[in-house]
Motif scaffolding. Structure first.
Motif, PDB file in Angstrom:
ATOM      1  N   LEU A  54      14.902  50.956 -44.331  1.00  8.92           N
ATOM      2  CA  LEU A  54      14.566  52.377 -44.439  1.00  8.92           C
ATOM      3  C   LEU A  54      13.353  52.614 -45.330  1.00  8.92           C
ATOM      4  O   LEU A  54      12.478  53.423 -45.013  1.00  8.92           O
ATOM      5  CB  LEU A  54      15.770  53.154 -44.960  1.00  8.92           C
ATOM      6  N   VAL A  55      13.298  51.903 -46.442  1.00 11.13           N
ATOM      7  CA  VAL A  55      12.161  52.089 -47.350  1.00 11.13           C
ATOM      8  C   VAL A  55      10.870  51.604 -46.701  1.00 11.13           C
ATOM      9  O   VAL A  55       9.845  52.296 -46.721  1.00 11.13           O
ATOM     10  CB  VAL A  55      12.414  51.367 -48.684  1.00 11.13           C
ATOM     11  N   SER A  56      10.903  50.400 -46.123  1.00 13.90           N
ATOM     12  CA  SER A  56       9.672  49.852 -45.539  1.00 13.90           C
ATOM     13  C   SER A  56       9.194  50.683 -44.355  1.00 13.90           C
ATOM     14  O   SER A  56       7.994  50.971 -44.239  1.00 13.90           O
ATOM     15  CB  SER A  56       9.884  48.395 -45.116  1.00 13.90           C
ATOM     16  N   VAL A  57      10.109  51.105 -43.484  1.00 15.43           N
ATOM     17  CA  VAL A  57       9.708  51.918 -42.334  1.00 15.43           C
ATOM     18  C   VAL A  57       9.256  53.305 -42.805  1.00 15.43           C
ATOM     19  O   VAL A  57       8.284  53.872 -42.271  1.00 15.43           O
ATOM     20  CB  VAL A  57      10.853  52.024 -41.315  1.00 15.43           C
ATOM     21  N   GLY A  58       9.928  53.851 -43.801  1.00 19.77           N
ATOM     22  CA  GLY A  58       9.515  55.151 -44.333  1.00 19.77           C
ATOM     23  C   GLY A  58       8.119  55.102 -44.919  1.00 19.77           C
ATOM     24  O   GLY A  58       7.294  55.988 -44.665  1.00 19.77           O
TER      25      GLY A  58
END
Length: 518
Positions: A332-336
């Protein structure tokens, strides 16, 4: 659009919080940080060191399965770990490349400029060797590596690290005039491959428990190519002064582990399925691993639970939710963050075809870099292991699908709609917000959907550098050649991928309905 904006802001805050937590963890200098490579013996030795220090009242942090020599060495050099178990031959030939010998004095003289030191010989030698199925070796009359050179038809399956090491395949092939072209395999999987007769020759560590268990013949190194690989501790030079209590405890391990005891402990892990922590606890309590280990080597798989039973036990183990949460956080963090970068970049680049093509090409090049190679480069660049390089790598892999889909979505907007917006007096930012981006949004979401799918799969690699996630089970399963444990990591990751696809399908349907209504 507003919801996406909030999601991106939340992701940015989350990644900053994670990085702050990592920095706070690095500041805890009173904790002894022990690392390990990605094979059974290194896992066991790391637990022995940690528990030995804990017995002296020292807090410890164990970073298991960090990868090959290059990654663990970089973690040590950059201060992410304080100590790990290494081997004299590896240090002399791979780390301190200009060492005059493999004795402690020569190694320490070569390591001093690097801020490292070596000491506390543990008491056993774990050398490299090549092995074959005993029956095949006897049928062909192969007893030594010189005999092996006369059989170019044999299939070699060697670990990737061994193929690239200075003391590995290149020098060995030259010394013995071996003409084979080896296939690169994970060390744990090579045992399965040689048992199933997919390969004929593999590299082994001489303390591997499966040598006798699988009936392998260790070929004699009759020209004495391989050096000794005495197990000892490689540590940061300031460890004895910065953490004297921990260092005093570690020194008590000197000479305590015999070759038979190490084989026994490896057998407990690989043949009996015992946990690394439990094996270390038994050894430190009185060396029970040596006697129990011999029985484990002689024992076959009789009495073991079925694969289904072992899979269920490992699948629902207590660490499932912790690892799943870590995995989700990485994705979630990397895609966000990738969306925060790629969507605005796509909007800015869309009117400029040449710049857009250049940016998409650069993102495409990032996509082609092997994940482990990228992680190794990022570790050297940032000087840290764990979440930071993992998040940067995952973000890099997520940018291309989001960027390309943002540009593709904007290309779907008809010139007539743009002209109509301008005729209504809209500025370019207003037209982008109220006309173009809503039309392009389903395609943008499809790019984010692809990035999530890529991220869920690639995030399993993060465990190789201590970033956590479901890859921890896969890494440990590879070290033990435990198919049930590997599946226990792969199946929840696959379930996350399916759940992600379902959620994005619902989101895309919602966006399509809104588009039709307008």
């Amino acid at each position: 659009m507003l919801r996406l904006h909030h999601l991106m802001r939340f992701a940015l805050v989350w990644v900053l919080g994670l990085l702050a937590a990592s920095a706070a963890g690095a500041a805890q200098e009173e904790t002894l940080r022990v690392g390990s490579k990605r094979f059974t013996e290194s896992h066991v030795l790391a637990e022995i060191m940690a528990q030995q220090a804990q017995a002296a009242g020292v807090k410890t942090q164990v970073r298991q399965g960090l990868g090959n020599t290059a990654i663990v060495y970089e973690a040590l050099r950059s201060g992410q770990i304080d100590v790990y178990a290494e081997y004299s031959g590896t240090i002399a030939l791979e780390i301190a490349k200009h060492a005059q010998g493999s004795d402690l004095a020569s190694l320490n003289a070569a390591l001093a400029p690097l801020g490292l030191a070596v000491g506390v010989p543990l008491g056993f030698n774990d050398g490299y060797a090549l092995a074959m199925r005993r029956q095949q070796a006897e049928a062909l009359g192969i007893r030594s590596l010189s005999d092996l050179a006369r059989h170019s038809e044999l299939r070699f399956g060697l670990s990737n690290e061994f193929i690239g090491r200075g003391d590995g395949w290149p020098g060995l092939a030259k010394r013995y005039n071996l003409q084979a072209k080896p296939q690169g395999l994970d060390h744990g999987l090579a045992y399965e491959a040689i048992t199933q007769q997919h390969i004929d020759v593999m590299d082994i560590y001489t303390t591997d428990a499966k040598i006798d268990h699988l009936g392998l013949w260790v070929l004699e190194d009759d020209q004495a190519y391989f050096p000794r690989y005495d197990a000892l501790l490689l540590y940061r030079q300031d460890l004895p002064t910065q953490k004297p209590v921990a260092w005093a405890a570690l020194q008590q391990l000197q000479g305590r582990i015999s070759e038979a005891a190490m084989i026994g402990m490896n057998a407990q892990a690989e043949l009996q399925g015992q946990g690394f922590a439990e094996i270390a606890k038994q050894f430190l309590a009185g060396g029970a691993a040596q006697t129990n280990g011999k029985a484990a080597v002689d024992a076959k798989a009789a009495g073991q639970p079925s694969l289904g039973a072992r899979l269920w036990t490992r699948l629902v183990a207590p660490d499932l939710w912790r690892l799943t949460a870590q995995h989700l956080a990485l994705v979630l963090v990397s895609v966000g963050v990738a969306a925060l970068i790629a969507v605005p970049a796509g909007i800015l680049l869309f009117p400029h075809p040449r710049s857009r093509a250049l940016a998409l090409g650069a993102a495409g090049v990032l996509q082609t870099i092997p994940s482990l190679a990228l992680l190794a480069v990022l570790i050297a660049w940032f000087g840290v292991i764990g979440r930071l390089p993992a998040l940067v790598a995952l973000t890099a892999y997520s940018i291309l699908p989001i960027l390309s889909n943002t540009c593709a979505g904007l290309a779907e907007v008809s010139p007539g709609l743009r002209s109509a917006g301008s005729a209504l007096g809209m500025t370019r930012p207003q037209r982008m917000r109220w006309v173009e981006l809503p039309i392009a949004m389903p395609t943008v979401v499809a790019g984010i959907r692809t990035a999530c799918a890529i991220g869920i799969g690639t995030a399993t690699i993060a465990a190789f550098i201590g970033a956590g996630g479901l890859g921890e089970r896969i890494v440990t399963g590879l070290a033990l050649n435990d198919s049930a444990l590997m599946l226990a990591g792969a199946l929840p990751a696959a379930a996350l991928a399916l759940l992600s696809e379902l959620l994005f399908e619902l989101w895309e349907r919602y966006l399509r309905r809104r588009r039709v209504r307008r």
